[in-house]
Design a protein around this motif. Structure first.
Motif, mmCIF file in Angstrom:
data_model
loop_
_atom_site.group_PDB
_atom_site.id
_atom_site.type_symbol
_atom_site.label_atom_id
_atom_site.label_comp_id
_atom_site.label_asym_id
_atom_site.label_seq_id
_atom_site.Cartn_x
_atom_site.Cartn_y
_atom_site.Cartn_z
ATOM 1 N N THR A 103 0.459 -1.195 0.231
ATOM 2 C CA THR A 103 -0.062 -0.107 0.287
ATOM 3 C C THR A 103 0.519 1.558 0.174
ATOM 4 O O THR A 103 2.414 1.260 0.190
ATOM 5 N N VAL A 104 0.172 2.356 -0.289
ATOM 6 C CA VAL A 104 0.837 3.641 -0.480
ATOM 7 C C VAL A 104 1.169 3.901 1.321
ATOM 8 O O VAL A 104 2.148 4.564 1.430
ATOM 9 N N GLU A 105 0.399 4.529 2.399
ATOM 10 C CA GLU A 105 0.803 4.103 3.289
ATOM 11 C C GLU A 105 2.176 3.332 3.756
ATOM 12 O O GLU A 105 2.841 3.184 4.762
ATOM 13 N N GLU A 106 2.020 2.466 3.473
ATOM 14 C CA GLU A 106 3.816 1.206 3.640
ATOM 15 C C GLU A 106 4.887 1.532 2.899
ATOM 16 O O GLU A 106 6.048 1.734 3.561
ATOM 17 N N MET A 107 4.859 2.192 2.078
ATOM 18 C CA MET A 107 6.186 2.690 1.424
ATOM 19 C C MET A 107 5.815 4.235 1.991
ATOM 20 O O MET A 107 6.950 4.221 2.077
ATOM 21 N N GLU A 108 4.945 4.508 2.538
ATOM 22 C CA GLU A 108 4.895 5.769 2.651
ATOM 23 C C GLU A 108 6.202 5.643 4.256
ATOM 24 O O GLU A 108 6.928 6.242 4.426
ATOM 25 N N GLY A 109 5.668 5.197 5.125
ATOM 26 C CA GLY A 109 6.663 4.363 6.269
ATOM 27 C C GLY A 109 7.785 3.787 5.649
ATOM 28 O O GLY A 109 8.191 4.157 6.962
ATOM 29 N N TYR A 110 7.670 3.260 4.778
ATOM 30 C CA TYR A 110 9.450 2.925 4.803
ATOM 31 C C TYR A 110 10.710 4.125 4.713
ATOM 32 O O TYR A 110 11.381 3.869 4.779
ATOM 33 N N TYR A 111 9.298 4.677 3.322
ATOM 34 C CA TYR A 111 10.552 6.164 3.349
ATOM 35 C C TYR A 111 10.794 6.741 4.572
ATOM 36 O O TYR A 111 12.244 7.141 4.713
ATOM 37 N N LEU B 170 6.020 -3.597 9.964
ATOM 38 C CA LEU B 170 4.773 -2.379 9.686
ATOM 39 C C LEU B 170 3.716 -2.778 10.001
ATOM 40 O O LEU B 170 4.058 -4.304 8.933
ATOM 41 N N HIS B 171 3.281 -2.992 10.878
ATOM 42 C CA HIS B 171 1.884 -3.582 10.725
ATOM 43 C C HIS B 171 0.615 -2.445 10.320
ATOM 44 O O HIS B 171 0.110 -1.597 11.046
ATOM 45 N N PHE B 172 0.525 -2.425 9.204
ATOM 46 C CA PHE B 172 -0.377 -0.937 7.957
ATOM 47 C C PHE B 172 -1.448 -2.035 7.570
ATOM 48 O O PHE B 172 -2.896 -1.381 6.948
ATOM 49 N N ASN B 173 -1.966 -3.282 7.598
ATOM 50 C CA ASN B 173 -3.073 -3.981 7.374
ATOM 51 C C ASN B 173 -4.411 -3.010 7.344
ATOM 52 O O ASN B 173 -5.259 -3.066 7.433
ATOM 53 N N ASN B 174 -4.767 -2.705 8.865
ATOM 54 C CA ASN B 174 -6.126 -2.306 9.415
ATOM 55 C C ASN B 174 -5.179 0.116 9.539
ATOM 56 O O ASN B 174 -4.642 -0.519 10.577
ATOM 57 N N LEU B 175 -5.822 0.468 8.903
ATOM 58 C CA LEU B 175 -5.634 1.408 8.762
ATOM 59 C C LEU B 175 -5.639 2.538 10.276
ATOM 60 O O LEU B 175 -5.083 3.356 10.964
ATOM 61 N N SER B 176 -7.048 1.715 10.827
ATOM 62 C CA SER B 176 -7.753 1.884 11.736
ATOM 63 C C SER B 176 -6.711 1.583 13.669
ATOM 64 O O SER B 176 -6.764 2.239 14.397
ATOM 65 N N ASN B 177 -5.575 0.692 12.802
ATOM 66 C CA ASN B 177 -4.386 0.519 14.111
ATOM 67 C C ASN B 177 -3.427 -0.408 13.273
ATOM 68 O O ASN B 177 -2.636 -1.022 13.543
ATOM 69 N N ILE C 150 3.939 -0.425 14.583
ATOM 70 C CA ILE C 150 5.189 -0.211 14.081
ATOM 71 C C ILE C 150 5.990 -1.792 15.346
ATOM 72 O O ILE C 150 5.744 -1.942 16.513
ATOM 73 N N GLY C 151 6.909 -2.380 15.048
ATOM 74 C CA GLY C 151 7.553 -3.510 15.745
ATOM 75 C C GLY C 151 8.451 -4.044 15.501
ATOM 76 O O GLY C 151 9.243 -3.471 14.753
ATOM 77 N N PHE C 152 9.316 -4.181 16.607
ATOM 78 C CA PHE C 152 11.251 -4.566 16.665
ATOM 79 C C PHE C 152 11.013 -5.317 17.549
ATOM 80 O O PHE C 152 10.457 -6.415 18.202
ATOM 81 N N ILE C 153 12.321 -5.764 16.593
ATOM 82 C CA ILE C 153 12.717 -7.724 16.759
ATOM 83 C C ILE C 153 13.617 -7.884 17.661
ATOM 84 O O ILE C 153 14.583 -6.893 18.203
#
Length: 365
Positions: free
Chosen positions: A273-281, A320-327, A330-333
């Protein structure tokens, strides 16, 4: 806790508490005194920090600086404080007067959020009009933290700071000019670029035409290299071959007509998604302070969008857990290879985890 962690902790404190800080005195106590302590000075030791030091050159008005940092009985840095909502542009002349009346080499004007560092690089004992360093705790960068660290009690070296102050000052000024040209290209700038690409005679009509071309070209370039605000990198997403998911039916129809993959395609259930790519950048722009940007890669899956180093999923930076845009999350290992999830109210909240992202990326230096 090291210096950087202390600064980042103070930055989080500023962001969370500032709306409850109603006076200048409260700003000093909550934000500025802790900053002085992080620099290694004991705020209640008059041999190190003198509050309300006399800086009245005429000895008639009773003008006093809020804090003077001392070394060997003499002031080395003056700190003038304002309420965190105050516009610092309205108060630099006040600090200038105090600077002339003292023998300090550095002056700091702050509202607890923004800190402006001044020196007398142009004329001795006359504070420069332009600060050689300005930081905003809510947007502080790694390189700025290193510059501020030079003012720590244990690191303070006058010659060392002055040697870099001049370069910092002019670098800041050049960046302002560049930013100004990017926002609104000047006639000289447009003419220079036009002459490089246009083979005919550069008339006023041609310049008028190229003014808009240059402006749009600059904005396009900013998007390509991740501008300060990053924006929505739609073109970059398409260039990477990632399909864009959108809730607008018209956009979905257009993608199908062009033969692009959509969420309804049976061939793949993975949709970037666009949101995932924006988060990536956003993540990429943060961690490129410690590792080369080309080393930061991503891989999408049905469950999460993974960002790692060197195209190696054993070198995770975050998920990035962006499948649900209302939730958004971000996850760290962690050290035990368990994922620790943090909630995000909006994409820009990723910046709040700058420290964690930098530390994750540092593992692969």
């Amino acid at each position: 806790m090291d210096f950087k962690d202390s600064i980042m902790q103070l930055a989080e404190r500023v962001s969370s508490l500032k709306d409850s800080i109603l006076t200048e005195e409260a700003t000093k106590n909550a934000f500025i005194m802790p900053f002085i302590q992080i620099l290694g000075y004991v705020v209640f030791n008059p041999l190190e920090v003198v509050p309300e030091m006399d800086c009245d050159i005429a000895k008639k008005k009773g003008e006093k600086i809020d804090y003077a940092i001392m070394k060997d009985g003499a002031p080395i840095m003056l700190i003038e404080c304002k309420h965190w909502k105050q516009d610092l542009n309205l108060h630099d002349n006040q600090l200038k007067r105090y600077y002339v009346a003292s023998k300090a080499k550095f002056g700091v004007l702050t509202n607890g959020v923004v800190y402006r560092f001044y020196a007398d690089l142009i004329k001795e004992n006359i504070m420069d009009d332009v600060p050689f360093l300005e930081i905003n705790l809510e947007k502080i960068r790694e390189a700025q933290i290193e510059e501020v660290k030079k003012f720590c009690k244990e690191n303070f070296d006058l010659d060392n700071i002055l040697s870099s102050a001049n370069e910092l000052k002019y670098m800041s000024e050049v960046k302002k000019v560049v930013r100004s040209e990017f926002d609104e290209p000047s006639a000289d700038f447009v003419k220079m670029l036009t002459k490089r690409v246009y083979e005919g005679i550069v008339t006023q009509k041609v310049l008028d035409q190229f003014t808009d071309i240059v402006k749009r070209a600059l904005k396009s370039h900013i998007n390509d290299v991740m501008s300060e605000k990053l924006g929505i990198a739609i073109k970059a997403t398409e260039a990477a071959g990632a399909p864009i998911k959108t809730s607008a039916p018209a956009a979905i129809d257009e993608q199908k007509e062009e033969g692009e993959q959509t969420i309804d395609d049976k061939s793949s259930k993975i949709v970037t998604t666009v949101e995932e790519m924006e988060g990536y950048y956003i993540v990429k722009s943060i961690v490129c302070e410690v590792i080369a940007s080309e080393r930061v890669t991503y891989r999408d899956s049905q469950s999460y969008f993974a960002i790692f180093a060197d195209d190696n999923n054993r070198r995770p930076i975050c998920r990035l857990h962006f499948n649900n845009l209302s939730n958004l999350r971000i996850g760290f290992i962690d050290e035990n290879k368990n994922e620790v999830m943090k909630p995000l109210e909006k994409l820009d909240d990723i910046y709040k985890f700058k420290t964690q992202l930098i530390e994750a990326a540092k593992r692969y230096i």
